[in-house]
Design an enzyme around this catalytic site. Structure first.
Site, mmCIF file in Angstrom:
data_model
loop_
_atom_site.group_PDB
_atom_site.id
_atom_site.type_symbol
_atom_site.label_atom_id
_atom_site.label_comp_id
_atom_site.label_asym_id
_atom_site.label_seq_id
_atom_site.Cartn_x
_atom_site.Cartn_y
_atom_site.Cartn_z
ATOM 1 N N LYS A 1 0.748 -1.249 -0.105
ATOM 2 C CA LYS A 1 -0.029 -0.164 -0.023
ATOM 3 C C LYS A 1 0.833 1.248 0.069
ATOM 4 O O LYS A 1 0.438 2.268 -0.518
ATOM 5 C CB LYS A 1 -0.923 -0.010 1.401
ATOM 6 C CG LYS A 1 -2.350 -0.851 0.906
ATOM 7 C CD LYS A 1 -3.074 -0.925 2.178
ATOM 8 C CE LYS A 1 -4.379 -1.696 2.238
ATOM 9 N NZ LYS A 1 -5.288 -1.563 3.039
ATOM 10 N N ASP B 1 -10.066 3.131 2.307
ATOM 11 C CA ASP B 1 -10.157 2.377 3.672
ATOM 12 C C ASP B 1 -10.939 3.388 4.474
ATOM 13 O O ASP B 1 -11.895 2.803 5.367
ATOM 14 C CB ASP B 1 -8.856 2.059 4.168
ATOM 15 C CG ASP B 1 -8.110 0.836 3.451
ATOM 16 O OD1 ASP B 1 -9.045 -0.039 2.701
ATOM 17 O OD2 ASP B 1 -6.999 0.565 3.576
HETATM 18 P P1 NAP Z 1 0.053 -2.741 10.653
HETATM 19 O O1 NAP Z 1 0.428 -1.412 9.963
HETATM 20 O O2 NAP Z 1 0.882 -3.910 10.651
HETATM 21 O O3 NAP Z 1 -0.210 -2.087 12.156
HETATM 22 C C1 NAP Z 1 -0.260 -3.230 13.177
HETATM 23 C C2 NAP Z 1 -0.571 -2.559 14.557
HETATM 24 O O4 NAP Z 1 -0.818 -3.442 15.404
HETATM 25 C C3 NAP Z 1 0.436 -1.661 15.090
HETATM 26 O O5 NAP Z 1 -0.073 -0.531 15.725
HETATM 27 C C4 NAP Z 1 1.254 -2.679 16.118
HETATM 28 O O6 NAP Z 1 1.850 -2.053 17.184
HETATM 29 C C5 NAP Z 1 -0.045 -3.334 16.600
HETATM 30 N N1 NAP Z 1 0.097 -4.553 17.475
HETATM 31 C C6 NAP Z 1 1.029 -5.603 16.835
HETATM 32 N N2 NAP Z 1 1.135 -6.767 17.849
HETATM 33 C C7 NAP Z 1 0.686 -6.060 18.851
HETATM 34 C C8 NAP Z 1 0.606 -6.472 20.303
HETATM 35 N N3 NAP Z 1 1.141 -7.884 20.760
HETATM 36 N N4 NAP Z 1 0.277 -5.593 21.106
HETATM 37 C C9 NAP Z 1 -0.477 -4.319 20.985
HETATM 38 N N5 NAP Z 1 -0.277 -3.838 19.661
HETATM 39 C C10 NAP Z 1 0.205 -4.674 18.519
HETATM 40 O O7 NAP Z 1 -1.397 -3.545 10.254
HETATM 41 P P2 NAP Z 1 -2.693 -2.454 9.548
HETATM 42 O O8 NAP Z 1 -2.643 -2.587 8.057
HETATM 43 O O9 NAP Z 1 -2.726 -1.163 10.218
HETATM 44 O O10 NAP Z 1 -3.823 -3.445 9.837
HETATM 45 C C11 NAP Z 1 -4.352 -3.538 11.417
HETATM 46 C C12 NAP Z 1 -5.383 -4.341 11.379
HETATM 47 O O11 NAP Z 1 -6.450 -3.850 10.677
HETATM 48 C C13 NAP Z 1 -5.368 -5.868 11.092
HETATM 49 O O12 NAP Z 1 -5.944 -6.564 11.910
HETATM 50 C C14 NAP Z 1 -6.062 -5.884 9.725
HETATM 51 O O13 NAP Z 1 -6.637 -7.183 9.571
HETATM 52 C C15 NAP Z 1 -7.064 -4.681 9.995
HETATM 53 N N6 NAP Z 1 -7.547 -3.904 8.738
HETATM 54 C C16 NAP Z 1 -8.794 -4.315 8.292
HETATM 55 C C17 NAP Z 1 -9.371 -3.513 7.161
HETATM 56 C C18 NAP Z 1 -10.757 -3.917 6.791
HETATM 57 O O14 NAP Z 1 -11.221 -3.245 5.600
HETATM 58 N N7 NAP Z 1 -11.596 -4.144 7.835
HETATM 59 C C19 NAP Z 1 -8.554 -2.794 6.301
HETATM 60 C C20 NAP Z 1 -7.136 -2.628 6.758
HETATM 61 C C21 NAP Z 1 -6.573 -3.409 7.937
HETATM 62 P P3 NAP Z 1 3.479 -1.626 16.811
HETATM 63 O O15 NAP Z 1 3.641 -0.387 16.019
HETATM 64 O O16 NAP Z 1 3.912 -1.531 18.220
HETATM 65 O O17 NAP Z 1 4.062 -2.791 16.271
#
Ligand code: NAP
Length: 278
Positions: free
Chosen positions: A69, A106
């Site tokens: 992305k 999004d």
């Molecule tokens: P990302 O950029 O990889 O961000 C992941 C986030 O999770 C970071 O803030 C990370 O914190 C945190 N995290 C990971 N492990 C953790 C833990 N053990 N304790 C607390 N925080 C933790 O991912 P993303 O693209 O933003 O996606 C995040 C979520 O949104 C996913 O579940 C994804 O499936 C969902 N999503 C859904 C849609 C939809 O259309 N519904 C669209 C996009 C994403 P750190 O910075 O500390 O690593």
């Protein structure tokens, strides 16, 4: 309505589990259009060649998902200002002259999912609390600001990332320490989980909801499972909950419109079809 065969798809790595083909192919069929939406597993080293290939192959465009992305933005001829602020694109539209335009839907999907769950929802009803500071959080922060949010409290396990977002976006965004996540719920009107905690295969989000008003809307970007432990706990204490499926379904609508010239709807039938695949 088009008579020509229109092709689009989703580029990601891995991309096998993307539900986007189910959504878009349902709409193609439902609207009697001639076209197809495919999955394109594109390794990061092949991203530029794959994007350049869109125009050569005659595709109308494609969705861009994890992990492309952010990287994909640099290959666009034009990036929508909203996507620029989010720092990422999730949709490419190939213009008639071959130019590549990048968008990010999004945040639109997220706001639509809230409004669908609670039509009276208002961004300025009270403080919003966002957990996480990754890609989903960025899109949600920008869209909440544009919807009129006056106070956004952001917390992330790695505090520096939450602070960077607060600095970049300025007021109304303020960063707090992850250890304050239970207490900052006090007075909030919206809680959003954008971490991966609670996703299938991950541990549940460690969050105590006692301080959260029962009038607050509680949402999770996760859609596998549909009801995360956070949403289950919130529902049991009387909060209205919103899962991540609505965000996924609604973000697809403007992309479909751009490629197929029809604005599709999120119907109970589509929701059922996609839910069957989860
Ligand atoms: P990302 O950029 O990889 O961000 C992941 C986030 O999770 C970071 O803030 C990370 O914190 C945190 N995290 C990971 N492990 C953790 C833990 N053990 N304790 C607390 N925080 C933790 O991912 P993303 O693209 O933003 O996606 C995040 C979520 O949104 C996913 O579940 C994804 O499936 C969902 N999503 C859904 C849609 C939809 O259309 N519904 C669209 C996009 C994403 P750190 O910075 O500390 O690593």
């Amino acid at each position: 309505m088009h008579n020509t065969f229109i092709m689009a798809g989703v580029m990601g790595w891995p991309v096998a589990h993307s539900r986007s083909p189910v959504i878009h192919n349902h709409w193609i069929h439902h609207h009697g259009l001639s076209g197809a939406y495919g999955r394109f597993p594109v390794e990061p080293r092949n991203l530029e060649a794959a994007i350049r290939g869109l125009q050569a192959l005659g595709l109308a465009g494609c969705n861009i998902t994890i992990p492309h992305k952010v990287e994909a933005m640099q290959y666009m001829d034009w990036v929508d200002p909203l996507a620029q602020r989010m720092g990422a694109i999730n949709t490419i539209v190939v213009r008639p002259d071959g130019a590549l335009h990048g968008f990010n839907n999004d945040g639109f999907g997220y706001i639509q999912s809230l409004r669908e769950a609670q039509p009276t929802w208002c961004a300025d009803a009270g403080p919003s609390v966002i957990l996480g500071a990754g890609g989903a959080a960025r899109a949600i922060v920008v869209s909440l600001m544009d919807a009129g949010a006056t106070e956004i409290r952001i917390l992330n396990r790695t505090r520096s990332k939450a602070e960077a977002l607060a600095q970049e976006f300025g007021a109304p965004v303020a960063a707090f320490d992850w250890s304050e996540r239970h207490a900052v719920l006090n007075g909030a009107s919206l809680l959003v989980n954008t971490t991966n905690q609670g996703m299938h295969g991950e541990t549940a989000l460690d969050l105590q909801l006692e301080q959260l008003p029962t009038s607050a809307l509680v949402s999770d970007a996760i859609y596998v499972p549909l009801e995360t432990p956070l949403l289950a706990a919130a529902r049991l204490r009387g909060n209205t909950t919103v899962n991540g499926l609505g965000m996924l379904l609604h973000q697809a609508r403007p992309a479909f419109h751009a490629w197929f010239s029809v604005m599709p709807d999120v119907t109970p039938e589509l929701r059922h079809i996609v839910t069957q695949t989860l």
